[in-house]
Design a protein around this motif. Structure first.
Motif, mmCIF file in Angstrom:
data_model
loop_
_atom_site.group_PDB
_atom_site.id
_atom_site.type_symbol
_atom_site.label_atom_id
_atom_site.label_comp_id
_atom_site.label_asym_id
_atom_site.label_seq_id
_atom_site.Cartn_x
_atom_site.Cartn_y
_atom_site.Cartn_z
ATOM 1 N N ALA A 72 0.836 -1.210 0.000
ATOM 2 C CA ALA A 72 0.000 0.000 0.000
ATOM 3 C C ALA A 72 0.867 1.255 0.000
ATOM 4 O O ALA A 72 0.521 2.266 -0.632
ATOM 5 C CB ALA A 72 -0.930 -0.007 1.210
ATOM 6 N N ALA A 73 2.004 1.215 0.704
ATOM 7 C CA ALA A 73 2.894 2.374 0.784
ATOM 8 C C ALA A 73 3.511 2.682 -0.579
ATOM 9 O O ALA A 73 3.679 3.848 -0.946
ATOM 10 C CB ALA A 73 3.988 2.133 1.815
ATOM 11 N N ILE A 74 3.852 1.643 -1.335
ATOM 12 C CA ILE A 74 4.423 1.856 -2.669
ATOM 13 C C ILE A 74 3.409 2.546 -3.574
ATOM 14 O O ILE A 74 3.733 3.498 -4.295
ATOM 15 C CB ILE A 74 4.879 0.517 -3.285
ATOM 16 N N ASN A 75 2.163 2.076 -3.553
ATOM 17 C CA ASN A 75 1.127 2.712 -4.362
ATOM 18 C C ASN A 75 0.846 4.136 -3.887
ATOM 19 O O ASN A 75 0.640 5.043 -4.695
ATOM 20 C CB ASN A 75 -0.163 1.878 -4.301
ATOM 21 N N HIS A 76 0.863 4.342 -2.574
ATOM 22 C CA HIS A 76 0.636 5.676 -2.015
ATOM 23 C C HIS A 76 1.743 6.629 -2.454
ATOM 24 O O HIS A 76 1.479 7.810 -2.729
ATOM 25 C CB HIS A 76 0.585 5.591 -0.493
ATOM 26 N N LEU A 77 2.951 6.139 -2.528
ATOM 27 C CA LEU A 77 4.081 6.953 -2.959
ATOM 28 C C LEU A 77 3.823 7.506 -4.361
ATOM 29 O O LEU A 77 4.011 8.701 -4.617
ATOM 30 C CB LEU A 77 5.354 6.104 -2.935
ATOM 31 N N ASN A 78 3.404 6.630 -5.281
ATOM 32 C CA ASN A 78 3.143 7.068 -6.652
ATOM 33 C C ASN A 78 1.982 8.047 -6.724
ATOM 34 O O ASN A 78 2.017 9.018 -7.488
ATOM 35 C CB ASN A 78 2.857 5.856 -7.540
ATOM 36 N N VAL A 79 0.940 7.797 -5.924
ATOM 37 C CA VAL A 79 -0.217 8.694 -5.915
ATOM 38 C C VAL A 79 0.181 10.078 -5.414
ATOM 39 O O VAL A 79 -0.191 11.105 -6.007
ATOM 40 C CB VAL A 79 -1.339 8.118 -5.029
ATOM 41 N N ALA A 136 6.741 -3.142 -10.266
ATOM 42 C CA ALA A 136 6.210 -3.216 -11.626
ATOM 43 C C ALA A 136 4.694 -3.025 -11.624
ATOM 44 O O ALA A 136 4.150 -2.321 -12.484
ATOM 45 C CB ALA A 136 6.578 -4.557 -12.260
ATOM 46 N N GLN A 137 4.024 -3.638 -10.655
ATOM 47 C CA GLN A 137 2.575 -3.492 -10.572
ATOM 48 C C GLN A 137 2.185 -2.052 -10.240
ATOM 49 O O GLN A 137 1.240 -1.504 -10.807
ATOM 50 C CB GLN A 137 2.014 -4.434 -9.504
ATOM 51 N N ALA A 138 2.937 -1.435 -9.321
ATOM 52 C CA ALA A 138 2.661 -0.043 -8.964
ATOM 53 C C ALA A 138 2.888 0.872 -10.163
ATOM 54 O O ALA A 138 2.135 1.831 -10.384
ATOM 55 C CB ALA A 138 3.545 0.387 -7.794
ATOM 56 N N ALA A 139 3.926 0.577 -10.939
ATOM 57 C CA ALA A 139 4.216 1.381 -12.133
ATOM 58 C C ALA A 139 3.091 1.247 -13.160
ATOM 59 O O ALA A 139 2.712 2.227 -13.813
ATOM 60 C CB ALA A 139 5.541 0.951 -12.747
ATOM 61 N N THR A 140 2.551 0.034 -13.289
ATOM 62 C CA THR A 140 1.429 -0.189 -14.208
ATOM 63 C C THR A 140 0.209 0.596 -13.754
ATOM 64 O O THR A 140 -0.473 1.244 -14.566
ATOM 65 C CB THR A 140 1.086 -1.689 -14.290
ATOM 66 N N ASN A 141 -0.081 0.537 -12.455
ATOM 67 C CA ASN A 141 -1.224 1.284 -11.921
ATOM 68 C C ASN A 141 -1.047 2.780 -12.143
ATOM 69 O O ASN A 141 -1.996 3.497 -12.490
ATOM 70 C CB ASN A 141 -1.382 1.003 -10.426
ATOM 71 N N TYR A 142 0.193 3.263 -11.939
ATOM 72 C CA TYR A 142 0.473 4.684 -12.109
ATOM 73 C C TYR A 142 0.314 5.089 -13.567
ATOM 74 O O TYR A 142 -0.224 6.161 -13.873
ATOM 75 C CB TYR A 142 1.880 4.983 -11.624
ATOM 76 N N GLU A 143 0.761 4.234 -14.470
ATOM 77 C CA GLU A 143 0.706 4.556 -15.887
ATOM 78 C C GLU A 143 -0.736 4.671 -16.373
ATOM 79 O O GLU A 143 -1.053 5.482 -17.245
ATOM 80 C CB GLU A 143 1.449 3.489 -16.695
ATOM 81 N N GLU A 144 -1.627 3.859 -15.785
ATOM 82 C CA GLU A 144 -3.026 3.880 -16.199
ATOM 83 C C GLU A 144 -3.690 5.225 -15.897
ATOM 84 O O GLU A 144 -4.623 5.623 -16.594
ATOM 85 C CB GLU A 144 -3.784 2.747 -15.498
ATOM 86 N N VAL A 145 -3.235 5.887 -14.855
ATOM 87 C CA VAL A 145 -3.851 7.177 -14.486
ATOM 88 C C VAL A 145 -3.020 8.365 -14.961
ATOM 89 O O VAL A 145 -3.514 9.493 -14.965
ATOM 90 C CB VAL A 145 -4.065 7.263 -12.962
ATOM 91 N N SER A 146 -1.763 8.127 -15.339
ATOM 92 C CA SER A 146 -0.893 9.248 -15.697
ATOM 93 C C SER A 146 -1.292 9.886 -17.021
ATOM 94 O O SER A 146 -1.210 11.109 -17.170
ATOM 95 C CB SER A 146 0.569 8.789 -15.756
ATOM 96 N N VAL A 147 -1.712 9.076 -17.989
ATOM 97 C CA VAL A 147 -2.088 9.632 -19.292
ATOM 98 C C VAL A 147 -3.340 10.501 -19.189
ATOM 99 O O VAL A 147 -3.338 11.639 -19.670
ATOM 100 C CB VAL A 147 -2.271 8.515 -20.339
#
Length: 251
Positions: A72-79, A136-147
């Motif tokens: 959760a912390a990794i995903n929170h970092l990207n958000v 890698a999963q966090a990067a994928t999640n981030y990429e989906e919302v970044s565009v």
């Protein structure tokens, strides 16, 4: 006249929900700070508990296992990274200013604690397969919302394909990530400034080639500076050739 509430209906205290969310976010932010200070391998539930001032039991109320918390912390970092970036560039109303400032903001964020924590995680992921999967999963999640976020911040990009936007984002981040860890022998700040100008020049040419003239003003200072540098390089090369020719004739 006050409204009478039936006895069988329970009131919900919204402040409890807010406090719960604040506690959860506090745990995530403390975990990220531990990533930056202790790295992935050095971050555990006991250290996080000390950082938050909470008991391990209270942390486990929100995140039952350490793996749940770390993921959760990794995903929170990207958000949080994305929120911080777009909140800053939204202050610029002019498209060209927003573009140039966007690069400068990204570069400044290379020294942000969020980025330092991410660098620690990336370094550990090279030898840790489980962390590599999480990253890698966090990067994928981030990429989906970044565009979509980029299109909202830069409406002029709506006409450009998603793959082209992703390419530009990857190119920019690879460039800045590399620049942030590269060590210059001398005049480091001057070299970094020139390289940032070169990055802007490359991106201006890229977006212009895709028809985003409304986004980028070709007469921007960054573009002019890049052209001046290129012209100076040509002049220096020409002068060198003249000197070489003169030396050969003098023999």
């Amino acid at each position: 006249m006050p409204v009478k509430i039936p006895k069988d209906i329970k009131l919900i205290d919204s402040t409890n929900g807010e406090k719960s969310e604040q506690a959860r976010l506090g745990i995530l932010e403390a975990t990220i700070s531990c990533f930056a200070e202790f790295g992935w391998n050095g971050t555990n539930m006991s250290i996080i508990a000390r950082r938050t001032g909470m008991t391990r039991g209270k942390i486990q109320y929100y995140f039952p296992t350490l793996d749940d918390l770390l993921s959760a912390a990794i995903n929170h970092l990207n958000v949080e990274w994305q929120k911080k970036y777009f909140a800053t560039i939204d202050q610029f109303s002019d498209a060209t200013a927003r573009f140039e400032s966007g690069i400068d903001v990204l570069w400044a964020m290379m020294e942000d604690p969020l980025h330092i924590a991410k660098q620690e995680l990336e370094a550990c992921a090279r030898t840790n397969p489980e962390l590599r999967v999480l990253m890698a999963q966090a990067a994928t999640n981030y990429e989906e919302v970044s565009v979509p976020a980029a299109k909202q911040a830069y409406p002029e990009l709506a006409q450009i394909g998603d793959s082209e936007i992703k390419l530009a984002r990857h190119f920019t981040m690879v460039f800045l990530e590399g620049l942030s860890i590269y060590r210059f022998g001398s005049d480091a700040e001057a070299w970094r400034g020139r390289l940032i100008g070169m990055l802007k020049h490359c991106l201006i040419s890229y977006w212009t080639s895709l028809g985003a003239e409304n986004l980028i003003n070709i007469s921007t200072d960054a573009h002019r500076a890049a052209n001046v540098n290129a012209l100076d390089a040509k002049r220096q090369r020409a002068l060198a050739l003249v000197e070489e020719a003169a030396a050969l004739l003098a023999e």
